[in-house]
Scaffold this active site. Structure first.
Site, PDB file in Angstrom:
ATOM      1  N   GLY A 149     -24.434 -14.876  -2.704  1.00  0.00           N
ATOM      2  CA  GLY A 149     -24.145 -13.517  -2.236  1.00  0.00           C
ATOM      3  C   GLY A 149     -24.827 -13.220  -0.918  1.00  0.00           C
TER       4      GLY A 149
ATOM      5  CG  HIS B  18     -24.658  -6.508  -8.857  1.00  0.00           C
ATOM      6  ND1 HIS B  18     -25.062  -7.811  -8.675  1.00  0.00           N
ATOM      7  CD2 HIS B  18     -25.368  -5.781  -7.968  1.00  0.00           C
ATOM      8  CE1 HIS B  18     -25.974  -7.842  -7.709  1.00  0.00           C
ATOM      9  NE2 HIS B  18     -26.176  -6.631  -7.255  1.00  0.00           N
TER      10      HIS B  18
HETATM   11  N1  SAH Z   1     -27.494 -10.419  -0.075  1.00  0.00           N
HETATM   12  C1  SAH Z   1     -26.652  -9.476   0.634  1.00  0.00           C
HETATM   13  C2  SAH Z   1     -25.769  -8.625  -0.259  1.00  0.00           C
HETATM   14  C3  SAH Z   1     -24.824  -9.372  -1.158  1.00  0.00           C
HETATM   15  S1  SAH Z   1     -23.499  -8.368  -1.753  1.00  0.00           S
HETATM   16  C4  SAH Z   1     -27.521  -8.590   1.551  1.00  0.00           C
HETATM   17  O1  SAH Z   1     -28.709  -8.850   1.727  1.00  0.00           O
HETATM   18  O2  SAH Z   1     -27.000  -7.637   2.121  1.00  0.00           O
HETATM   19  C5  SAH Z   1     -22.762  -9.431  -2.910  1.00  0.00           C
HETATM   20  C6  SAH Z   1     -21.959 -10.577  -2.330  1.00  0.00           C
HETATM   21  O3  SAH Z   1     -21.630 -11.441  -3.401  1.00  0.00           O
HETATM   22  C7  SAH Z   1     -20.625 -10.186  -1.666  1.00  0.00           C
HETATM   23  O4  SAH Z   1     -20.627 -10.598  -0.332  1.00  0.00           O
HETATM   24  C8  SAH Z   1     -19.555 -10.921  -2.484  1.00  0.00           C
HETATM   25  O5  SAH Z   1     -18.499 -11.457  -1.699  1.00  0.00           O
HETATM   26  C9  SAH Z   1     -20.356 -12.028  -3.134  1.00  0.00           C
HETATM   27  N2  SAH Z   1     -19.804 -12.499  -4.401  1.00  0.00           N
HETATM   28  C10 SAH Z   1     -19.478 -11.771  -5.502  1.00  0.00           C
HETATM   29  N3  SAH Z   1     -19.021 -12.560  -6.477  1.00  0.00           N
HETATM   30  C11 SAH Z   1     -19.045 -13.838  -5.996  1.00  0.00           C
HETATM   31  C12 SAH Z   1     -18.674 -15.125  -6.530  1.00  0.00           C
HETATM   32  N4  SAH Z   1     -18.207 -15.255  -7.770  1.00  0.00           N
HETATM   33  N5  SAH Z   1     -18.811 -16.204  -5.740  1.00  0.00           N
HETATM   34  C13 SAH Z   1     -19.285 -16.088  -4.486  1.00  0.00           C
HETATM   35  N6  SAH Z   1     -19.664 -14.916  -3.926  1.00  0.00           N
HETATM   36  C14 SAH Z   1     -19.535 -13.805  -4.669  1.00  0.00           C
HETATM   37 MG    MG Z   2     -28.339  -6.796  -3.869  1.00  0.00          MG
END
Ligand code: SAH
Ligand code: MG
Length: 213
Positions: A47, A145
């Site tokens: 993520g 989430h």
């Molecule tokens: N760490 C980041 C926020 C992440 S938001 C920060 O510091 O701002 C969550 C991310 O998880 C999103 O970009 C979404 O595309 C990714 N995500 C959600 N489910 C996923 C999956 N099954 N496989 C890969 N990426 C996923």
């Molecule tokens: Mg987060």
């Protein structure tokens, strides 16, 4: 140096995303510790979004002389989609009408001069994990989430973390009034109750654990 400083700190703070500054600093310290405990092993982020947390983690990986694999399908989580609470219309690709954070992520990595250290892995986290073979020094889980998504991330990655390595989890709220319970129940409690991980620290909603068995 236990704090991200200079231009990279400015870039991290300017980058769109969900990582509060103090938690980014705690993530940086955790990653430095993981690199020390498990020299030579890479780190993994689940993520990355626009690369905000990735700047702290990538800088730590660089300091440790290792790589950070930044895993994201870049289509956004459920809560990032149009009509949901955490939707940002500036991240929609005009040609497809769908969310695409990849160009923003790549821009952040290039601005932060982290393209040699950060390997961009575009895809679904459990799918990537299913063919993963190398042990890792650290896994930072900050993906979707929804309950099943969080549970799948833990199941997919925990076994790859080396003994003495770090599992860091974002958005852990013990009080349902403060946030969704999936990272707490499906990742944090699963890790602690499974007996393989022990607490190291808590900063805001960031939990840092270490693999003990
Ligand atoms: N760490 C980041 C926020 C992440 S938001 C920060 O510091 O701002 C969550 C991310 O998880 C999103 O970009 C979404 O595309 C990714 N995500 C959600 N489910 C996923 C999956 N099954 N496989 C890969 N990426 C996923
Ligand atoms: Mg987060």
């Amino acid at each position: 140096m236990t704090k991200l400083s200079g231009e990279r700190r400015t870039i991290a703070i300017e980058t769109t995303g969900f990582m509060p500054e103090v938690e980014g600093d705690a993530l940086f310290v955790a990653a430095l510790g993981a690199g020390k405990a498990c020299p030579g092993l890479p780190m993994v982020e689940i993520g990355s979004y626009c690369g905000r947390s990735t700047v702290w983690l990538g800088a730590a990986a660089e300091t440790c002389g290792t790589l950070l694999f930044a895993v994201d399908h870049h289509g956004g989580s459920e809560e990032n989609q149009i009509g949901w609470e955490w939707h940002d219309p500036t991240l929609v690709d005009a040609s497809t009408g769908r969310l695409n954070t990849l160009p923003h992520f790549e821009k952040t990595m290039s601005r932060a001069r982290l393209t040699d250290t950060v390997r961009t892995v575009v895809g679904d986290s459990p799918t990537i994990a299913s063919t993963w073979t190398q042990q890792i020094a650290m896994c930072f889980i900050d993906g979707g989430h929804a309950r099943d998504v969080a549970a799948n991330d833990y199941a997919a990655w925990n076994g790859h973390i080396a003994l003495g390595g770090i599992l860091a989890i974002h958005d852990v709220f013990t009080d349902p009034a403060l946030g969704g319970q999936a990272p707490y129940e499906e990742i944090y409690l699963a890790a602690i109750n499974g007996g393989k991980f022990a607490d190291v620290s808590a900063t805001g909603s960031l939990r840092v654990l270490t693999r003990v068995k």
